[in-house]
Design an enzyme around this catalytic site. Structure first.
Site, PDB file in Angstrom:
ATOM      1  NE  ARG A   1      49.064  33.834  40.917  1.00 43.48           N
ATOM      2  CZ  ARG A   1      49.045  34.449  42.086  1.00 43.48           C
ATOM      3  NH1 ARG A   1      50.183  34.807  42.652  1.00 43.48           N
ATOM      4  NH2 ARG A   1      47.915  34.707  42.705  1.00 43.48           N
TER       5      ARG A   1
ATOM      6  CD  GLU B   1      42.231  44.209  49.730  1.00 41.52           C
ATOM      7  OE1 GLU B   1      43.000  43.464  49.113  1.00 41.52           O
ATOM      8  OE2 GLU B   1      41.845  43.952  50.883  1.00 41.52           O
TER       9      GLU B   1
ATOM     10  CG  ASN C   1      48.684 -12.196  43.710  1.00 41.78           C
ATOM     11  OD1 ASN C   1      49.605 -12.173  42.897  1.00 41.78           O
ATOM     12  ND2 ASN C   1      48.164 -11.107  44.222  1.00 41.78           N
TER      13      ASN C   1
HETATM   14  C1  UD1 Z   1      42.418  38.976  49.671  1.00 41.43           C
HETATM   15  C2  UD1 Z   1      42.009  40.101  50.594  1.00 41.43           C
HETATM   16  C3  UD1 Z   1      43.249  40.743  51.186  1.00 41.43           C
HETATM   17  C4  UD1 Z   1      44.084  39.693  51.908  1.00 41.43           C
HETATM   18  C5  UD1 Z   1      44.397  38.519  50.973  1.00 41.43           C
HETATM   19  C6  UD1 Z   1      45.025  37.402  51.760  1.00 41.43           C
HETATM   20  C7  UD1 Z   1      39.902  40.978  49.695  1.00 41.43           C
HETATM   21  C8  UD1 Z   1      39.288  42.077  48.922  1.00 41.43           C
HETATM   22  N1  UD1 Z   1      41.241  41.058  49.846  1.00 41.43           N
HETATM   23  O1  UD1 Z   1      43.117  39.557  48.596  1.00 41.43           O
HETATM   24  O2  UD1 Z   1      42.903  41.759  52.093  1.00 41.43           O
HETATM   25  O3  UD1 Z   1      45.277  40.261  52.384  1.00 41.43           O
HETATM   26  O4  UD1 Z   1      43.189  38.010  50.372  1.00 41.43           O
HETATM   27  O5  UD1 Z   1      45.430  36.378  50.907  1.00 41.43           O
HETATM   28  O6  UD1 Z   1      39.204  40.093  50.166  1.00 41.43           O
HETATM   29  N2  UD1 Z   1      37.559  34.343  45.390  1.00 41.43           N
HETATM   30  C9  UD1 Z   1      36.387  33.834  44.894  1.00 41.43           C
HETATM   31  N3  UD1 Z   1      35.634  34.628  44.068  1.00 41.43           N
HETATM   32  C10 UD1 Z   1      35.985  35.881  43.721  1.00 41.43           C
HETATM   33  C11 UD1 Z   1      37.199  36.393  44.247  1.00 41.43           C
HETATM   34  C12 UD1 Z   1      37.960  35.608  45.071  1.00 41.43           C
HETATM   35  O7  UD1 Z   1      36.028  32.698  45.200  1.00 41.43           O
HETATM   36  O8  UD1 Z   1      35.233  36.526  42.979  1.00 41.43           O
HETATM   37  C13 UD1 Z   1      38.385  33.510  46.286  1.00 41.43           C
HETATM   38  C14 UD1 Z   1      39.722  33.169  45.674  1.00 41.43           C
HETATM   39  O9  UD1 Z   1      39.668  31.928  44.992  1.00 41.43           O
HETATM   40  C15 UD1 Z   1      40.629  33.091  46.874  1.00 41.43           C
HETATM   41  C16 UD1 Z   1      40.019  34.075  47.847  1.00 41.43           C
HETATM   42  O10 UD1 Z   1      38.689  34.252  47.438  1.00 41.43           O
HETATM   43  O11 UD1 Z   1      40.628  31.811  47.473  1.00 41.43           O
HETATM   44  C17 UD1 Z   1      40.767  35.409  47.888  1.00 41.43           C
HETATM   45  O12 UD1 Z   1      40.732  36.015  46.610  1.00 41.43           O
HETATM   46  P1  UD1 Z   1      42.013  36.702  45.973  1.00 41.43           P
HETATM   47  O13 UD1 Z   1      41.650  37.197  44.643  1.00 41.43           O
HETATM   48  O14 UD1 Z   1      43.186  35.825  46.109  1.00 41.43           O
HETATM   49  O15 UD1 Z   1      42.175  37.954  46.948  1.00 41.43           O
HETATM   50  P2  UD1 Z   1      43.479  38.788  47.215  1.00 41.43           P
HETATM   51  O16 UD1 Z   1      43.595  39.854  46.192  1.00 41.43           O
HETATM   52  O17 UD1 Z   1      44.621  37.894  47.430  1.00 41.43           O
END
Ligand code: UD1
Ligand code: MG
Length: 449
Positions: free
Chosen positions: A16, A156, A370
């Site tokens: 995004r 979630e 310079n």
């Molecule tokens: C997650 C949380 C949710 C919380 C929210 C807050 C979980 C299952 N859910 O959801 O409860 O309210 O964050 O913002 O944890 N990432 C990886 N590898 C992966 C998946 C994710 O490195 O395989 C990293 C992403 O880059 C990101 C973070 O983990 O920085 C969170 O992942 P994202 O997919 O944004 O989780 P949310 O669905 O937002």
């Protein structure tokens, strides 16, 4: 003191952002989000750091090592959920730490004290602790199912019932685990959920089935703001700037219009400094006590000595070192130059690769030449000298102490101390010539064009 491992998840693609650069390498206040997060972890006393990056994210790995040379970098081969990402750092967890804290690389505003707060339940015997917050709109976040101070589960959005969706307390994403329990917990997490991902948040319920308590710590919304888009990046920058402005004000500086002053994360501002409206601090600037920065000034890599006055409309570039009570005025650019105490460069000048001795006055329109098109050369100007208006100093060149340069000079040779140097064409007056030319023009004797 409990030992701490911090695992920073930075494997996201950041689609995004619509960017060729990985999301966590976008900057706030002059420093990447990843670097902010790692710095927070170090300030919170992390004994070890692990960073989980996506495949091919060499630039992210390099940035992690630049900020924290000891950090261990792990690659998550496939994006299979937050629990899978944390398990990429298994080797770090296996080293054995009392506490394991998971942070997100795209949540850069968390403060060190908040990490400490998050860890408190662990010290009290909890197996897991979660950072909670109450966003204006909880849609999309995991909800914390609590009772009293206890946490039962994180649900979630996709898996929540209507009743659970009505809960305002959400998961900010940061979680802390008992280091001895962590691998056992993560190993039990499955992916039987709406997204088919391995959810780190499932660790709460699993810990409870193993007879361990789960706790939570609530943080301010502004601290846990995540960045997924350019709009959110701008919002996070605004929050960061608010924080930096408050720090400058709290340190005893006057900001006439704080909302118009932009700092870098490393800007240092002393006591009784006055910063007028519309000023930009690039990286690595120090303003010492009692100095004034006037409107529309841009600085980077500069020191402004005590009592100095800079601007309005000044530009200080890397290596500008202004001593005590130096004055640098409007439309003046200083680069890689030391201006000793009491030096004045008040108008329309360029001073680069130069040292200027104490109390010397550099007149309006002075330029140090310079660069010869191939290399940069230095100019050395002694103390108590006077550089006349519109002088060109063709480097390498030196001007001795107490020397005087006549207005409009092109100085190509060294000027000894106490000498007066004038280097310009002599003026020639031809009496009556202007009048005669005008007469010939009106008599049609001169071509009009
Ligand atoms: C997650 C949380 C949710 C919380 C929210 C807050 C979980 C299952 N859910 O959801 O409860 O309210 O964050 O913002 O944890 N990432 C990886 N590898 C992966 C998946 C994710 O490195 O395989 C990293 C992403 O880059 C990101 C973070 O983990 O920085 C969170 O992942 P994202 O997919 O944004 O989780 P949310 O669905 O937002
Ligand atoms: Mg997210």
């Amino acid at each position: 003191m409990r030992s701490l491992l911090v695992i920073v998840l930075a494997a996201g693609e950041g689609t995004r952002m619509r960017s060729d650069r990985p999301k966590v390498l976008h900057a706030l206040a002059g420093r990447t989000m990843l670097s902010h997060v790692l710095d927070t972890a170090m300030q919170a006393g992390a004994a070890h750091l692990a960073v989980v990056v996506g495949p091919g994210h060499d630039a992210v790995a390099a940035e992690a090592r630049r900020t924290a040379p000891e950090a261990e970098v792990f690659v998550q081969a496939e994006r299979r959920g937050t629990a899978d990402a944390v398990l990429a750092a298994r080797a770090a967890i296996e080293r054995g730490f009392d506490d394991v804290v998971v942070m997100y690389g795209d949540t850069p505003l968390v403060r060190p004290a908040t990490l400490t707060g998050l860890r408190t339940p662990l010290a009290d015997g909890a197996g897991v602790a979660v950072l909670g917050f109450r966003p204006a709109d909880p849609t999309g976040y995991g909800r914390l199912l609590t009772s009293g101070g206890e946490l039962f589960a994180i649900r979630e959005e996709e898996d929540a019932t209507a009743e659970e969706k009505a809960i305002g307390l959400c998961n900010a994403g940061l979680m802390a685990f008992d280091g001895r329990l962590a691998l056992d917990l993560f190993g039990r997490i499955g992916n039987a959920n709406a997204k088919g991902e391995f959810y780190l948040t499932d660790a709460v319920e699993i810990a409870r089935t193993l007879g361990r308590r789960a706790g939570f710590h609530e943080a301010a919304v502004a601290e846990v703001a995540g960045v997924n888009s350019r709009l959110q990046l701008a919002a996070a920058e605004a929050l960061m700037q608010t924080r930096l402005r408050r720090a400058a004000l709290g340190g005893g500086a006057t900001l006439v219009a704080p909302e118009t002053v932009f700092f870098s994360y490393d800007t240092k501002v002393g006591r009784d400094v006055v910063i007028e409206p519309h000023v930009v601090f690039g990286l690595n600037v120090r303003v010492e006590d009692g100095a004034t920065v006037r409107s529309f000034t841009h600085m980077e890599g500069a020191r402004i000595g005590p009592g100095a006055i800079v601007g309005p409309f000044a530009r200080l570039r890397p290596g500008a070192d202004l001593g005590k009570d130096v004055h640098v005025g409007n439309f003046v650019e200083i680069k890689a130059s030391e201006l000793s105490a009491g030096v004045k460069v008040n108008h329309l000048s360029y001073v680069g690769d130069t040292s200027v001795g104490e109390r010397t006055n550099v007149g309006a329109g002075t330029i140090t030449c310079n660069y010869d098109g191939f290399r940069k050369h230095r100019t050395v100007i002694g103390a108590d000298s006077f550089i006349g208006t519109n002088t060109l100093l063709v480097a390498p060149v030196s001007v001795g102490e107490r020397a005087y340069i006549g207005t409009g000079s092109v100085i190509t040779d060294d000027v000894p101390p106490d000498a007066l140097a004038i280097a310009r064409a002599r003026q020639v007056n031809k009496p009556g010539l202007a009048a005669r030319l005008r007469e010939r023009l009106s008599a049609g004797l001169l071509p009009k064009k």
